[in-house]
Design an enzyme around this catalytic site. Sequence first.
Site, mmCIF file in Angstrom:
data_model
loop_
_atom_site.group_PDB
_atom_site.id
_atom_site.type_symbol
_atom_site.label_atom_id
_atom_site.label_comp_id
_atom_site.label_asym_id
_atom_site.label_seq_id
_atom_site.Cartn_x
_atom_site.Cartn_y
_atom_site.Cartn_z
ATOM 1 N N GLU A 25 15.741 3.772 7.989
ATOM 2 C CA GLU A 25 16.872 4.745 7.484
ATOM 3 C C GLU A 25 16.009 5.246 6.193
ATOM 4 O OE1 GLU A 25 20.160 2.338 6.189
ATOM 5 O OE2 GLU A 25 21.113 4.065 5.239
ATOM 6 N N ASN A 172 28.489 5.264 11.280
ATOM 7 C CA ASN A 172 27.922 4.104 10.863
ATOM 8 C C ASN A 172 28.855 3.222 10.156
ATOM 9 O OD1 ASN A 172 25.537 2.188 10.519
ATOM 10 N ND2 ASN A 172 26.250 2.705 8.401
ATOM 11 N N GLU A 173 28.997 1.992 10.204
ATOM 12 C CA GLU A 173 29.918 1.431 9.330
ATOM 13 C C GLU A 173 31.226 2.054 9.043
ATOM 14 O OE1 GLU A 173 27.718 -1.163 6.738
ATOM 15 O OE2 GLU A 173 26.892 -1.957 8.309
ATOM 16 N N TYR A 239 23.959 -9.484 9.407
ATOM 17 C CA TYR A 239 22.849 -9.739 8.416
ATOM 18 C C TYR A 239 23.139 -11.427 8.428
ATOM 19 C CZ TYR A 239 21.466 -4.997 7.859
ATOM 20 O OH TYR A 239 21.387 -3.883 8.112
ATOM 21 N N GLU A 296 22.224 -3.190 13.782
ATOM 22 C CA GLU A 296 21.414 -3.680 12.685
ATOM 23 C C GLU A 296 21.806 -5.092 12.473
ATOM 24 O OE1 GLU A 296 22.743 -1.941 8.833
ATOM 25 O OE2 GLU A 296 22.918 0.040 9.974
ATOM 26 N N GLN A 345 14.729 -3.568 8.536
ATOM 27 C CA GLN A 345 14.324 -2.151 9.200
ATOM 28 C C GLN A 345 12.898 -2.119 9.355
ATOM 29 O OE1 GLN A 345 15.840 1.029 6.609
ATOM 30 N NE2 GLN A 345 18.059 0.284 6.695
HETATM 31 O O1 AHR Z 1 20.422 -1.698 6.637
HETATM 32 C C1 AHR Z 1 20.870 -1.519 5.252
HETATM 33 C C2 AHR Z 1 22.367 -1.406 5.274
HETATM 34 O O2 AHR Z 1 23.156 -2.266 5.777
HETATM 35 C C3 AHR Z 1 22.829 0.027 6.220
HETATM 36 O O3 AHR Z 1 22.398 1.276 5.520
HETATM 37 C C4 AHR Z 1 24.280 -0.165 6.508
HETATM 38 O O4 AHR Z 1 24.544 0.229 7.730
HETATM 39 C C5 AHR Z 1 24.181 -1.665 6.148
HETATM 40 O O5 AHR Z 1 25.418 -2.125 5.399
#
Ligand code: AHR
Length: 489
Positions: A25, A172-173, A239, A296, A345
């Site tokens: 990103e 995205n999101e 995450y 992600e 990432q």
């Molecule tokens: O990876 C960091 C961020 O996490 C990304 O930009 C977003 O899609 C997510 O919330």
Amino acid sequence: MARIILNPELSLGTIDKNIFGQFSEHLGHCIYEGIFVGENSPIPNTHGIRNDVIEALKRIRVPVLRWPGGCFADEYHWEDGIGPREKRKRMVNNNWGGVVEDNSFGTHEFLKLCELIGCEPYICGNVGSGTVRELAEWIEYVNSPSDSSVAQKRWENGRREPWQVKYWGVGNENWGGGGSMRAEYYADVYRRYATYCRNFADKPIYRIACGAGSGDYHWTEVLMREASRMFEGLSLHHYTIPTGDWGKKGSATAFGLDEYYATLARTREMETLLRGHSAIMDRYDPEKKKGLMVDEWGIWTDVEPGTNPGFLYQQNTMRDALLAAVNFDIFAAHCDRVRMANIAQMVNVLQAMILTRGEKMLLTPTYHVFDLYKAHQDAKQLHTTVLCDAVGSESWKTPQLSASASEKESKITLTLSNLSADAPVKVQIEGLAVSFARGRILSGAYNQYNDFEGEQLAVKDFDGLTIKDSRLQIDLPPCCVAAVEIERG
Ligand code: AHR
């Protein structure tokens, strides 16, 4: 003694190589400095892209790379990133540190990066603040073999042949930074955008709709019901937060054993999420034609002290390596539905493969796990049962072992990890007669990491394998990830 039972007769199908995908990103030093330094940099580069980074990524055979975000994607206007660099628009990167983005890395640079690494591009379009026309024309610019005005602009910018990019994300999101939409609203917006995501030259694109964050099953239900006839893949973001608290996530390096085990126990939630989202998808798509794309995932800790909080720069320890291995094993066990995963990432951000400082570069323990697992790419998944004790602290327990197996060209690869920070374990492999085995291993202290002064953690040959009467026994040291190549007896 722990046991791993392999059943070569039972398979869910192929472990898609894209499960070992990456995400890059416009965030902190991922793109700028980490990947792109410009043609005039003293750091050796090809078309402005660091040679050391290209070589390292080629070694782990990166299959697919997602770009330009993340949150950044929903503020990105692709036309700002094409044409002469000195004329490109300067914008504020509102999501990540408020720094000025000069757009010197755009569509052509990204597709050159993919070409140099040898991976497939996956481009995420702007739905939050963009337009249907913008996304439609981006696809046309990249993929059209015609001489339309949009395609001609590509020629003017130095590229005659279309790239034929297959993977396109539609936002995205969008439940959060991508427009704060409800699932019901996004499903309609998605259908509108997808109508104009066209195929060129009879090469069908693969449209990926924005999926749920973690356990938002309602989102998956609505998207599958209202929009699945118009997408090929649905994403999922999840995450692992060591403390479970987004306000104080925990340090990437300064953590004790309790937090180590808490993190590894928490990361197994991926299993629950995949089961939950897959069960919903199964109701609408029993033939499993639609992919679940975990585009992600990874560990998210507090940033390194003294670094810009908006840059998400974190170190990477053996805990990260084990977390990656556990997630890969979970993806392999769901390979009938999970078709892609992109760790967050690739360079200098969150759970990175590579960290850079000026002209220096280091490989993280997570990088080495991708190396150890690369034999699974597009191999036949083998059913794997793990029987072992639990390990942990007083408050957190997790199974001591994690494993997955696959077969390709008559060779079986077994990847296995010992999550105990201090206890070795003997593992008996059952279910197949073994004539030959050799292995490689990454091991170290649970909080150990590589720094710019020296890389202690690296993959080594593994001598803990014994074959007796065609039975394989594996002696794993504490805190390790190993890959064992097996020939049947
Ligand atoms: O990876 C960091 C961020 O996490 C990304 O930009 C977003 O899609 C997510 O919330």
